[in-house]
Design a protein around this motif. Structure first.
Motif, mmCIF file in Angstrom:
data_model
loop_
_atom_site.group_PDB
_atom_site.id
_atom_site.type_symbol
_atom_site.label_atom_id
_atom_site.label_comp_id
_atom_site.label_asym_id
_atom_site.label_seq_id
_atom_site.Cartn_x
_atom_site.Cartn_y
_atom_site.Cartn_z
ATOM 1 N N ILE A 1 -7.516 -11.105 -30.025
ATOM 2 C CA ILE A 1 -6.412 -10.730 -29.144
ATOM 3 C C ILE A 1 -6.605 -9.358 -28.524
ATOM 4 C CG2 ILE A 1 -4.812 -12.137 -30.495
ATOM 5 C CD1 ILE A 1 -3.519 -9.518 -31.453
ATOM 6 N N THR A 2 -7.499 -8.538 -29.059
ATOM 7 C CA THR A 2 -7.714 -7.197 -28.505
ATOM 8 C C THR A 2 -8.854 -7.156 -27.497
ATOM 9 O OG1 THR A 2 -9.287 -6.500 -30.223
ATOM 10 C CG2 THR A 2 -6.924 -6.190 -30.677
ATOM 11 N N GLN A 3 -9.443 -8.297 -27.180
ATOM 12 C CA GLN A 3 -10.634 -8.299 -26.344
ATOM 13 C C GLN A 3 -10.334 -8.327 -24.849
ATOM 14 O OE1 GLN A 3 -13.510 -7.736 -28.060
ATOM 15 N NE2 GLN A 3 -11.944 -7.606 -29.647
ATOM 16 N N GLY A 4 -9.091 -8.618 -24.465
ATOM 17 C CA GLY A 4 -8.758 -8.674 -23.049
ATOM 18 C C GLY A 4 -8.818 -7.322 -22.377
ATOM 19 N N VAL A 5 -8.895 -7.346 -21.052
ATOM 20 C CA VAL A 5 -9.052 -6.131 -20.250
ATOM 21 C C VAL A 5 -8.123 -6.193 -19.048
ATOM 22 C CG1 VAL A 5 -10.635 -4.821 -18.793
ATOM 23 C CG2 VAL A 5 -11.450 -5.799 -20.930
ATOM 24 N N CYS A 6 -7.497 -5.069 -18.734
ATOM 25 C CA CYS A 6 -6.733 -4.937 -17.501
ATOM 26 C C CYS A 6 -7.417 -3.894 -16.630
ATOM 27 C CB CYS A 6 -5.293 -4.506 -17.787
ATOM 28 S SG CYS A 6 -4.283 -4.303 -16.302
ATOM 29 N N GLU A 7 -7.708 -4.267 -15.386
ATOM 30 C CA GLU A 7 -8.325 -3.343 -14.442
ATOM 31 C C GLU A 7 -7.288 -2.941 -13.395
ATOM 32 O OE1 GLU A 7 -13.035 -4.423 -14.391
ATOM 33 O OE2 GLU A 7 -11.745 -5.441 -12.941
ATOM 34 N N VAL A 8 -7.351 -1.679 -12.977
ATOM 35 C CA VAL A 8 -6.386 -1.183 -12.009
ATOM 36 C C VAL A 8 -7.040 -0.089 -11.178
ATOM 37 C CG1 VAL A 8 -5.434 0.508 -13.632
ATOM 38 C CG2 VAL A 8 -4.035 -0.277 -11.727
ATOM 39 N N THR A 9 -6.660 0.007 -9.926
ATOM 40 C CA THR A 9 -7.107 1.091 -9.055
ATOM 41 C C THR A 9 -5.889 1.773 -8.458
ATOM 42 O OG1 THR A 9 -7.274 -0.371 -7.136
ATOM 43 C CG2 THR A 9 -9.264 -0.059 -8.460
ATOM 44 N N VAL A 10 -6.017 3.077 -8.229
ATOM 45 C CA VAL A 10 -4.970 3.843 -7.564
ATOM 46 C C VAL A 10 -5.365 3.964 -6.104
ATOM 47 C CG1 VAL A 10 -3.786 6.058 -7.467
ATOM 48 C CG2 VAL A 10 -4.454 5.091 -9.669
ATOM 49 N N TYR A 11 -4.514 3.524 -5.216
ATOM 50 C CA TYR A 11 -4.882 3.576 -3.805
ATOM 51 C C TYR A 11 -3.900 4.401 -2.992
ATOM 52 C CZ TYR A 11 -1.500 -0.275 -2.974
ATOM 53 O OH TYR A 11 -0.390 -1.059 -2.894
ATOM 54 N N SER A 12 -4.326 4.677 -1.767
ATOM 55 C CA SER A 12 -3.478 5.423 -0.846
ATOM 56 C C SER A 12 -2.615 4.448 -0.071
ATOM 57 C CB SER A 12 -4.360 6.220 0.121
ATOM 58 O OG SER A 12 -3.577 6.915 1.046
ATOM 59 N N PRO A 13 -1.292 4.540 -0.138
ATOM 60 C CA PRO A 13 -0.440 3.625 0.626
ATOM 61 C C PRO A 13 -0.587 3.875 2.123
ATOM 62 C CG PRO A 13 0.868 5.344 -0.417
ATOM 63 C CD PRO A 13 -0.515 5.494 -0.935
ATOM 64 N N ILE A 14 -0.654 2.808 2.924
ATOM 65 C CA ILE A 14 -0.802 2.911 4.367
ATOM 66 C C ILE A 14 0.508 2.507 5.027
ATOM 67 C CG2 ILE A 14 -1.767 0.579 4.549
ATOM 68 C CD1 ILE A 14 -3.494 1.618 6.871
ATOM 69 N N SER A 15 0.890 3.233 6.060
ATOM 70 C CA SER A 15 2.120 2.927 6.779
ATOM 71 C C SER A 15 1.790 2.761 8.266
ATOM 72 C CB SER A 15 3.152 4.047 6.600
ATOM 73 O OG SER A 15 2.652 5.268 7.125
ATOM 74 N N ALA A 16 2.651 2.042 8.973
ATOM 75 C CA ALA A 16 2.440 1.805 10.402
ATOM 76 C C ALA A 16 3.738 2.060 11.158
ATOM 77 C CB ALA A 16 1.963 0.373 10.636
ATOM 78 N N THR A 17 3.631 2.840 12.232
ATOM 79 C CA THR A 17 4.748 3.065 13.138
ATOM 80 C C THR A 17 4.271 2.788 14.556
ATOM 81 O OG1 THR A 17 4.213 5.421 13.356
ATOM 82 C CG2 THR A 17 5.804 4.804 11.651
ATOM 83 N N SER A 18 5.172 2.385 15.405
ATOM 84 C CA SER A 18 4.777 2.026 16.775
ATOM 85 C C SER A 18 5.378 2.995 17.779
ATOM 86 C CB SER A 18 5.227 0.603 17.089
ATOM 87 O OG SER A 18 6.635 0.502 17.031
ATOM 88 N N THR A 19 4.610 3.246 18.847
ATOM 89 C CA THR A 19 5.094 3.974 20.011
ATOM 90 C C THR A 19 4.908 3.067 21.213
ATOM 91 O OG1 THR A 19 2.941 4.973 20.476
ATOM 92 C CG2 THR A 19 4.396 6.143 18.940
ATOM 93 N N SER A 20 5.178 3.579 22.376
ATOM 94 C CA SER A 20 5.049 2.755 23.576
ATOM 95 C C SER A 20 3.609 2.350 23.856
ATOM 96 C CB SER A 20 5.618 3.501 24.784
ATOM 97 O OG SER A 20 4.938 4.750 24.952
ATOM 98 N N SER A 21 2.653 3.144 23.317
ATOM 99 C CA SER A 21 1.247 2.862 23.641
ATOM 100 C C SER A 21 0.369 2.572 22.436
ATOM 101 C CB SER A 21 0.646 4.054 24.396
ATOM 102 O OG SER A 21 0.769 5.248 23.625
ATOM 103 N N ASN A 22 0.825 2.907 21.229
ATOM 104 C CA ASN A 22 -0.051 2.801 20.057
ATOM 105 C C ASN A 22 0.684 2.228 18.852
ATOM 106 O OD1 ASN A 22 -2.308 4.125 21.267
ATOM 107 N ND2 ASN A 22 -1.339 6.106 20.851
ATOM 108 N N ILE A 23 -0.126 1.694 17.939
ATOM 109 C CA ILE A 23 0.280 1.504 16.553
ATOM 110 C C ILE A 23 -0.334 2.666 15.784
ATOM 111 C CG2 ILE A 23 0.139 0.066 14.507
ATOM 112 C CD1 ILE A 23 1.867 -1.148 16.627
ATOM 113 N N ASN A 24 0.481 3.515 15.164
ATOM 114 C CA ASN A 24 -0.030 4.674 14.432
ATOM 115 C C ASN A 24 -0.073 4.362 12.940
ATOM 116 O OD1 ASN A 24 -0.262 6.472 16.697
ATOM 117 N ND2 ASN A 24 1.984 6.547 16.734
ATOM 118 N N LEU A 25 -1.269 4.403 12.391
ATOM 119 C CA LEU A 25 -1.510 4.069 10.991
ATOM 120 C C LEU A 25 -1.686 5.377 10.213
ATOM 121 C CD1 LEU A 25 -4.107 1.307 11.810
ATOM 122 C CD2 LEU A 25 -1.727 0.938 11.186
ATOM 123 N N GLY A 26 -0.831 5.626 9.229
ATOM 124 C CA GLY A 26 -0.881 6.868 8.467
ATOM 125 C C GLY A 26 -1.136 6.623 6.996
#
Length: 790
Positions: free
Chosen positions: A712-737
């Protein structure tokens, strides 16, 4: 219960003490056979010089001893680990290219099999002479001069002149060293060994350095170091280092519980307040009789005379409490440390009054004890200044200074005869006395600064006619945009960005011609993205155990009302030895496994504290793998990531968490379960962190304590910490931050249809520590984005 913990530790401690006594007796008897002498060695080119190399794979396999590859390179004047000696006794070292020459495509050493990728491991290289001609009790002195040191980090910080001792069977006995990074060009050094344990032991002296493997075509960019023999041994002037009470230092607690003989010890760290050792912002230390035993086990009849919660301690039961700073940054072998302060008040009653001392203790890197110096505070009058002096005989790895007192534990209930408020306390204030050149401390340490904020690194120094120079990662700093005070004792960094992260050194030189230096790491953080930085990896480990009357079968409740069902006991651990958790610094994947330390470390196979009669677990355990950053208090915190796989047995739960607390009496913990194939995001508002003193974030595995051999102790959990991405729109662009950190690259990818088989790259940006915004002027009616981090 405290009694459970004491019994658990008793046998191991008694065995350890017996071994120490036998070793001490053997050393004493050996010293009677012959008169011990001092033997001097140098970088002598007429001797045989050896090369040795250990390769560790940094998160894949063999991250601790034994190494993935461990090789004696033979006897010669130069080796592929970039070590050499010339006919004049000049020894030169540089980052190793041996892995590139012999294993250029090994994927356990390099990021890929291309033959040009970066190293993902660590190589420890040695270049040394050896002799078996020394006698028991001899002292060996290795001396020389630093000619130059242009090594880049991390080699700069790891390059040592050393003496090592092994027994006839190559069992490691001990090591003394001087870090070359503490020396200026032209400065002499001296390494002094401890007393040789036995006639004919293997004594080695030379240089050691560590860092990732390097490619032969690019290694010249990383610099080199050179030492020279003095010809004749000249002992460099040893320095005096002065310390006093400083609340910015990391004060910790240690306690030994005794009933005639010691039978339990414990390192307390931030729990030092329960032994009644505290430091105020005004640099005043308060010490008073122990109340930890009453808090943790107020009805335990192995400690107290009855179970009323009011009785005195069992006759003979004492708590030896120590409140102190442990540092490796202030002194080396042969230096003198002076700890000074001022007695403010002392209202302690006996036996505490006659036992409380100010002390300096000296341990080497292997915790070999090199003595203690004390002043009894009971001999001082209010307002009197004291000074404790200790010549350092170890390698300077653990110089401790602080206060120690002994007596029966007190009660927290005023109705008890032994109520702690009736037993008094002692207050000691800061009083630094010195004219000797030294950088006593740099505060804060470590320095954690929010992106865009300002920070001042303030040094406490002693000496006459001092000049100051700050540097970062070996590069001299000058005043300019974002930097002021580069040649003073206080360096200020304004509008700090991610590129400011690194190791900062202050070097001072006095009118006496002596110089000294000290360093502090600076971490730049972004509350909008709490991350584990592969460059620094300031990981901590902790294990909590529930057993006995505090048995649990599932994770306790958490949230803004505080964690319930406190653990029976907990203890900090070294992630490299006891934690079944690690991080691959090539791809930032964190691996979590159920911890088995307590079950496997039970004193016998039927220990009722941890193992039921049928062999099943009698305890529930939490293993934490986390980062501490108390500077996050007052901010809104975001912790986000992804769990690619989770094969843990259903008896175990893996979580991501953020914890905040004022004094650890109540812990506010925010958890989310990690599920395979799913992201996680934790957000804690500033209203929940404001007014708190402690902030941690990381991962935990909860479940029954059990053996490493149990399926029962042999299992493994893998995890990564990532940077959250957000999107906002203007009249000419999609801005990804997205927020970024240094040492990472960020690639924005997209699809126009989720059914498409591949993601297309849109842009790649190097992390700066700031939030990056990428505009996409697409006219597509539909796009799906994701962020890939390398």
């Amino acid at each position: 219960m405290l009694n459970d913990r004491l019994n658990f530790m008793k046998n191991n401690l008694i065995t350890h003490l017996s071994a120490l006594c036998l070793a001490a007796s053997a050393a004493l008897l050996g010293s009677l056979d012959a008169k011990a002498t001092t033997q001097n060695v140098t970088a002598d080119p007429s001797l045989q010089w050896n090369g040795y190399e250990n390769i560790y794979t940094n998160g894949l396999v063999n991250t601790v001893w034994p190494a993935y590859k461990s090789d004696w390179l033979g006897v010669n004047t130069s080796f592929l680990n970039q070590s050499s000696i010339d006919g004049s006794g000049n020894v030169t070292i540089a980052p190793s290219i041996r892995a590139d020459q012999l294993f250029p495509t090994d994927p356990l050493i390099w990021a890929d099999e291309s033959g040009t990728s970066a190293g993902i491991g660590k190589i420890i290289s040695d270049f040394y002479s050896e002799s078996t001609s020394f006698a028991a009790g001899d002292t060996v002195i290795f001396s020389g001069t630093l000619v130059t040191n242009t090594l880049a980090a991390p080699y700069m910080e790891t390059a040592l002149a050393f003496i090592k001792e092994y027994d006839a069977g190559w069992g490691f006995i001990g090591m003394s060293s001087v870090n070359l990074n503490t020396l200026t060009n032209g400065q002499t050094f001296l390494v002094r060994s401890g007393a040789v344990a036995t006639d004919g032991n293997h004594i080695q002296w030379g240089l050691e350095w560590a860092g990732p493997p390097e490619r032969a075509t690019t290694v010249t960019n990383l610099g080199f170091a050179m030492i020279a023999t003095n010809g004749t041994v000249t002992t460099p002037a040893s320095k005096s280092v002065n310390v006093s009470i400083d609340h910015n230092q990391h004060w910790v607690g240690y306690q030994t519980a005794s009933m005639t003989v010691p039978y339990a010890t414990g390192y307390l760290d931030v729990a030092a307040g329960d032994i009644q050792g505290t430091t105020s912002p005004e640099d005043v230390v308060r010490c008073a009789p122990d109340l930890r035993a009453d808090k943790l086990a107020h009805t335990d009849t192995s400690i107290w005379q009855d179970d009323t919660g009011l009785s005195d301690a069992v006759p003979g039961f004492t708590a030896d409490s120590t409140y102190y700073v442990d540092t490796a940054a202030i002194a080396v072998n042969g230096d003198t440390v002076i700890f000074s302060g001022q007695m403010l008040t002392n209202s302690l009653v006996e036996p505490y009054a006659s036992t409380i001392v100010a002390f300096i203790k000296d341990f080497d890197s292997n915790w070999g004890y090199h003595g203690m110096a004390t002043v009894n505070l009971n001999t001082l009058t209010n307002g009197e200044v004291f000074s404790v002096t200790k010549d350092i005989g170890g390698d300077g790895s653990h110089v401790q200074y602080g206060f120690e007192w002994v007596g029966a534990p007190g009660r927290t209930n005023p109705a008890a005869a032994s109520y702690v408020g009736n037993l008094g306390s002692v207050l000691v204030g800061n009083q630094l006395i010195s004219t000797v050149t030294a950088v006593v401390s740099i505060n804060p340490s470590p320095a954690q600064v929010k992106l865009g904020a300002n920070i001042t690194l303030a040094a406490k120094t002693t000496g006459e006619g001092l000049t100051y120079q700050w540097s970062k990662n070996g590069v001299i700093l000058t005043n300019g945009p974002g930097i002021s005070g580069a040649t003073t004792n206080a360096l200020t960094l304004n509008n700090v960005q991610g590129s400011a992260q690194g190791i900062y050194w202050l070097t001072v030189q006095g009118s006496d011609g002596l110089s000294a230096s000290n360093s502090v790491p600076v971490f730049v953080y972004n509350p909008a993205w709490l991350y584990f930085d592969r460059a620094f990896n300031p990981f901590n480990g902790y294990i909590n155990v529930w057993n006995g009357t505090n048995i649990l079968t599932a994770r306790p409740s958490s949230g803004d009302e505080g964690t319930k069902d406190k653990a029976s006991f907990g203890f900090g651990v070294s992630p490299t030895s006891l934690l079944r958790a690690s991080m691959n610094t090539n791809n930032d994947v964190i691996t979590l496994k159920p911890n088995t330390y307590v079950f496997d470390g039970a004193t016998n196979s039927m220990d009722a504290n941890y193992i039921n009669p049928d062999g099943t677990s009698a305890a529930f355990m939490e293993q934490d793998f986390y980062v501490v950053n108390n500077s996050l208090a007052g901010d809104t915190l975001v912790f986000a990531g992804y769990c690619p796989s989770n094969s843990l047995d259903p008896k175990y739960t893996a979580t991501a968490w953020i914890k905040v607390s004022q004094d650890w009496s109540v812990e506010y913990r925010y958890d989310t379960n990690l599920e395979a194939g799913k992201p996680f995001i934790l957000t804690v508002p500033s209203t929940a962190t404001t007014g708190k003193s402690y902030v941690q974030y990381g991962f935990a595995v909860w479940g029954p304590a059990n053996s490493a051999t149990n399926p029962i102790t042999q299992g493994v959990c893998e995890v990564t910490v990532y940077s959250p991405i957000s999107a906002t729109s203007t009249s000419s662009n999609i801005n990804l931050g997205f927020p970024t950190v240094i040492n990472h690259d960020y690639t924005v990818q997209y699809k126009t249809n989720l059914m498409d088989s591949t993601w297309l790259n849109f842009s790649t940006n190097s992390g700066t520590g700031n939030t990056i915004t990428v505009p996409d002027p697409t006219e597509s009616k539909q796009r799906f984005y994701r962020l890939s981090i390398q």
